[in-house]
Design a protein around this motif. Structure first.
Motif, PDB file in Angstrom:
ATOM      1  N   ILE A  60      22.412 -20.902 -22.291  1.00  0.00           N
ATOM      2  CA  ILE A  60      22.457 -20.828 -20.827  1.00  0.00           C
ATOM      3  C   ILE A  60      21.524 -19.772 -20.241  1.00  0.00           C
ATOM      4  O   ILE A  60      21.626 -19.451 -19.056  1.00  0.00           O
ATOM      5  CB  ILE A  60      23.895 -20.551 -20.355  1.00  0.00           C
ATOM      6  CG1 ILE A  60      24.438 -19.290 -21.037  1.00  0.00           C
ATOM      7  CG2 ILE A  60      24.786 -21.758 -20.644  1.00  0.00           C
ATOM      8  CD1 ILE A  60      25.768 -18.820 -20.514  1.00  0.00           C
ATOM      9  N   ALA A  61      20.616 -19.239 -21.043  1.00  0.00           N
ATOM     10  CA  ALA A  61      19.754 -18.146 -20.560  1.00  0.00           C
ATOM     11  C   ALA A  61      19.029 -18.522 -19.273  1.00  0.00           C
ATOM     12  O   ALA A  61      19.000 -17.744 -18.312  1.00  0.00           O
ATOM     13  CB  ALA A  61      18.753 -17.755 -21.649  1.00  0.00           C
ATOM     14  N   LYS A  62      18.458 -19.700 -19.254  1.00  0.00           N
ATOM     15  CA  LYS A  62      17.668 -20.095 -18.080  1.00  0.00           C
ATOM     16  C   LYS A  62      18.558 -20.532 -16.914  1.00  0.00           C
ATOM     17  O   LYS A  62      18.169 -20.412 -15.744  1.00  0.00           O
ATOM     18  CB  LYS A  62      16.677 -21.201 -18.437  1.00  0.00           C
ATOM     19  CG  LYS A  62      15.559 -21.354 -17.391  1.00  0.00           C
ATOM     20  CD  LYS A  62      14.413 -22.160 -17.924  1.00  0.00           C
ATOM     21  CE  LYS A  62      13.263 -22.208 -16.914  1.00  0.00           C
ATOM     22  NZ  LYS A  62      12.646 -20.884 -16.706  1.00  0.00           N
ATOM     23  N   LEU A  63      19.754 -21.033 -17.221  1.00  0.00           N
ATOM     24  CA  LEU A  63      20.688 -21.383 -16.150  1.00  0.00           C
ATOM     25  C   LEU A  63      21.142 -20.130 -15.400  1.00  0.00           C
ATOM     26  O   LEU A  63      21.301 -20.145 -14.183  1.00  0.00           O
ATOM     27  CB  LEU A  63      21.907 -22.107 -16.724  1.00  0.00           C
ATOM     28  CG  LEU A  63      21.673 -23.523 -17.259  1.00  0.00           C
ATOM     29  CD1 LEU A  63      22.940 -24.063 -17.894  1.00  0.00           C
ATOM     30  CD2 LEU A  63      21.206 -24.454 -16.151  1.00  0.00           C
ATOM     31  N   LEU A  64      21.340 -19.047 -16.142  1.00  0.00           N
ATOM     32  CA  LEU A  64      21.765 -17.795 -15.518  1.00  0.00           C
ATOM     33  C   LEU A  64      20.626 -17.122 -14.767  1.00  0.00           C
ATOM     34  O   LEU A  64      20.844 -16.497 -13.732  1.00  0.00           O
ATOM     35  CB  LEU A  64      22.294 -16.830 -16.584  1.00  0.00           C
ATOM     36  CG  LEU A  64      23.737 -17.014 -17.026  1.00  0.00           C
ATOM     37  CD1 LEU A  64      24.036 -16.121 -18.212  1.00  0.00           C
ATOM     38  CD2 LEU A  64      24.695 -16.736 -15.884  1.00  0.00           C
ATOM     39  N   ASN A  65      19.430 -17.244 -15.308  1.00  0.00           N
ATOM     40  CA  ASN A  65      18.285 -16.564 -14.702  1.00  0.00           C
ATOM     41  C   ASN A  65      17.061 -17.476 -14.758  1.00  0.00           C
ATOM     42  O   ASN A  65      16.386 -17.549 -15.791  1.00  0.00           O
ATOM     43  CB  ASN A  65      18.005 -15.247 -15.430  1.00  0.00           C
ATOM     44  CG  ASN A  65      16.906 -14.441 -14.769  1.00  0.00           C
ATOM     45  OD1 ASN A  65      16.299 -14.868 -13.794  1.00  0.00           O
ATOM     46  ND2 ASN A  65      16.649 -13.256 -15.299  1.00  0.00           N
ATOM     47  N   PRO A  66      16.741 -18.166 -13.678  1.00  0.00           N
ATOM     48  CA  PRO A  66      15.584 -19.074 -13.680  1.00  0.00           C
ATOM     49  C   PRO A  66      14.264 -18.376 -13.987  1.00  0.00           C
ATOM     50  O   PRO A  66      13.293 -19.049 -14.351  1.00  0.00           O
ATOM     51  CB  PRO A  66      15.586 -19.634 -12.250  1.00  0.00           C
ATOM     52  CG  PRO A  66      16.990 -19.494 -11.776  1.00  0.00           C
ATOM     53  CD  PRO A  66      17.495 -18.233 -12.406  1.00  0.00           C
ATOM     54  N   ALA A  67      14.230 -17.048 -13.864  1.00  0.00           N
ATOM     55  CA  ALA A  67      12.996 -16.322 -14.149  1.00  0.00           C
ATOM     56  C   ALA A  67      12.729 -16.200 -15.644  1.00  0.00           C
ATOM     57  O   ALA A  67      11.621 -15.826 -16.050  1.00  0.00           O
ATOM     58  CB  ALA A  67      13.054 -14.921 -13.515  1.00  0.00           C
ATOM     59  N   VAL A  68      13.718 -16.474 -16.480  1.00  0.00           N
ATOM     60  CA  VAL A  68      13.509 -16.449 -17.931  1.00  0.00           C
ATOM     61  C   VAL A  68      12.407 -17.438 -18.290  1.00  0.00           C
ATOM     62  O   VAL A  68      12.443 -18.600 -17.866  1.00  0.00           O
ATOM     63  CB  VAL A  68      14.820 -16.795 -18.676  1.00  0.00           C
ATOM     64  CG1 VAL A  68      14.548 -17.049 -20.159  1.00  0.00           C
ATOM     65  CG2 VAL A  68      15.827 -15.661 -18.521  1.00  0.00           C
ATOM     66  N   ARG A  69      11.437 -16.976 -19.075  1.00  0.00           N
ATOM     67  CA  ARG A  69      10.220 -17.774 -19.293  1.00  0.00           C
ATOM     68  C   ARG A  69      10.277 -18.664 -20.536  1.00  0.00           C
ATOM     69  O   ARG A  69       9.269 -18.961 -21.144  1.00  0.00           O
ATOM     70  CB  ARG A  69       9.013 -16.837 -19.342  1.00  0.00           C
ATOM     71  CG  ARG A  69       8.756 -16.162 -17.998  1.00  0.00           C
ATOM     72  CD  ARG A  69       7.513 -15.317 -18.011  1.00  0.00           C
ATOM     73  NE  ARG A  69       7.646 -14.158 -18.889  1.00  0.00           N
ATOM     74  CZ  ARG A  69       6.742 -13.190 -19.004  1.00  0.00           C
ATOM     75  NH1 ARG A  69       5.619 -13.269 -18.307  1.00  0.00           N
ATOM     76  NH2 ARG A  69       6.940 -12.174 -19.810  1.00  0.00           N
ATOM     77  N   TYR A  70      11.466 -19.077 -20.899  1.00  0.00           N
ATOM     78  CA  TYR A  70      11.602 -20.119 -21.919  1.00  0.00           C
ATOM     79  C   TYR A  70      12.891 -20.874 -21.619  1.00  0.00           C
ATOM     80  O   TYR A  70      13.808 -20.357 -20.971  1.00  0.00           O
ATOM     81  CB  TYR A  70      11.644 -19.528 -23.331  1.00  0.00           C
ATOM     82  CG  TYR A  70      12.955 -18.846 -23.698  1.00  0.00           C
ATOM     83  CD1 TYR A  70      13.895 -19.471 -24.504  1.00  0.00           C
ATOM     84  CD2 TYR A  70      13.245 -17.565 -23.227  1.00  0.00           C
ATOM     85  CE1 TYR A  70      15.093 -18.856 -24.832  1.00  0.00           C
ATOM     86  CE2 TYR A  70      14.435 -16.932 -23.555  1.00  0.00           C
ATOM     87  CZ  TYR A  70      15.356 -17.583 -24.357  1.00  0.00           C
ATOM     88  OH  TYR A  70      16.552 -16.969 -24.678  1.00  0.00           O
ATOM     89  N   ASP A  71      12.946 -22.095 -22.053  1.00  0.00           N
ATOM     90  CA  ASP A  71      14.146 -22.911 -21.914  1.00  0.00           C
ATOM     91  C   ASP A  71      14.733 -23.065 -23.313  1.00  0.00           C
ATOM     92  O   ASP A  71      14.152 -23.735 -24.162  1.00  0.00           O
ATOM     93  CB  ASP A  71      13.806 -24.274 -21.321  1.00  0.00           C
ATOM     94  CG  ASP A  71      15.037 -25.109 -21.030  1.00  0.00           C
ATOM     95  OD1 ASP A  71      15.997 -25.044 -21.831  1.00  0.00           O
ATOM     96  OD2 ASP A  71      15.057 -25.820 -20.015  1.00  0.00           O
TER      97      ASP A  71
END
Length: 329
Positions: free
Chosen positions: A107-118
């Motif tokens: 859920i890294a990108k769901l929590l923070n859209p700025a995370v640069r990987y999915d």
């Protein structure tokens, strides 16, 4: 030699040449799986030396070197709750893999859209290493079991729960519990687990979800009261505690976990070979004991098994994140 004989011979030679080309095209993939790795591997950890993921990675590295016949270099790439390492691995070559925690793989990108990987699109699942439930805890004077859950529901938003931060598994786990029950406790984010302990013991918080490695010491010392575990069934990591399902909370199954992930650049044959090696090591009595000392129940799965766990978490926690508009930016 007759013309028709020469013609037939030419056809046979062409067919043989075509077969040879086909074999040449398929042989390297098979040989690559047998010969890989043919140079040192880099094992990336997104947390500092001495942390649980780091200890797990280093415990895994030595037997994995023997099994694969290559040096494994453990590298700590610390920052952003493990997401710096996640991004690095997502873009790495086929001689890189990582020990990661569940959030970095789901859920890294769901929590923070700025995370640069999915994590779902850019990482390959290799093998689930270990799992652990969270432990629902309360002040030492709290009522037991279902009586506590009934009191929590009756208290509505007059009760508060603590977590070590917005978007942490303790936060999301409590919000998942609220969605499965009539509990309405208000979230109070802290900067770490020591502050959560102090909040509960000081009377500022009425409940929290903690990893068993932290919770059980406090429970056994009589400083906290254990209500139940978040896994679908009871856990050997929290002996004597019922599951929340046992207490009447239906459709509740949440565990923290760590696992091995690989970049998309790693061929499937290599992923399968790495997964088989990791799984065998994790299931060994020696590694089971080491993981138990760190607060993990050893699993050792196939890539498909880890993929299924990822999908389960993304569905359950992703729904909570979207419905509650939770962000960890």
């Amino acid at each position: 030699m007759p013309a028709h004989t020469l013609k037939n011979l030419s056809r046979r030679r062409l067919a043989a040449a075509a077969a040879a080309l086909l074999a040449a095209a398929t042989l390297p993939a098979a040989m690559a799986a047998d010969n890989w790795p043919d140079k040192p591997l880099h094992l990336i950890v997104g947390f500092p030396a001495g942390s649980s993921p780091d200890l797990t990675a280093r415990a895994l590295a030595e037997p994995l070197e023997k099994k694969l016949g290559q040096t494994i270099i453990v590298e700590n790439r610390v920052g952003a709750g493990g997401n710096i390492a996640g991004e690095y691995v997502a873009k790495a070559d086929a001689y890189t893999f990582s020990v990661m925690i569940n959030g970095n793989m789901t859920i890294a990108k769901l929590l923070n859209p700025a995370v640069r990987y999915d994590p779902v699109k850019d990482l390959q699942p290799v093998s689930l290493i270990g799992v652990a439930p969270l432990v629902l805890v309360a002040p030492a004077s709290a009522p037991q079991g279902k009586a506590f859950l009934d009191a929590a529901a009756k208290a509505g938003d007059k009760w508060s729960y603590g977590s070590p931060g917005v978007g942490t598994v303790g936060h999301l786990g409590m919000e998942l519990l609220k969605s499965r029950s009539t509990i309405k406790a208000v979230h109070v984010p802290y900067t770490g687990y020591p502050q959560v302990f102090n909040g509960i013991q000081g009377g500022d918080l009425q409940l929290s979800m903690l990893p068993p490695a932290l919770a059980m010491n406090q429970i056994q010392a009589g400083k906290l009261h254990g209500i139940g575990v978040t896994s679908a069934a009871r856990s050997p990591l929290a002996p004597g505690l019922p599951s929340l399902k046992d207490l009447g909370i239906n459709n509740f199954d949440l565990e923290i976990w760590n696992a091995v992930a690989a970049p998309k650049s790693m061929p499937k044959a290599h992923v399968e070979k790495l997964a088989a090696a990791v799984s065998e090591i994790v299931r060994s009595p020696e590694m089971r004991q080491k993981l138990a000392m760190q607060g993990w129940q050893a699993v050792g799965s196939s890539p498909e098994g880890l993929h299924n766990r990822i999908q389960q978490d993304v569905k359950a926690l992703g729904t909570i994140i979207r419905e509650q508009h939770i962000t960890a930016q």
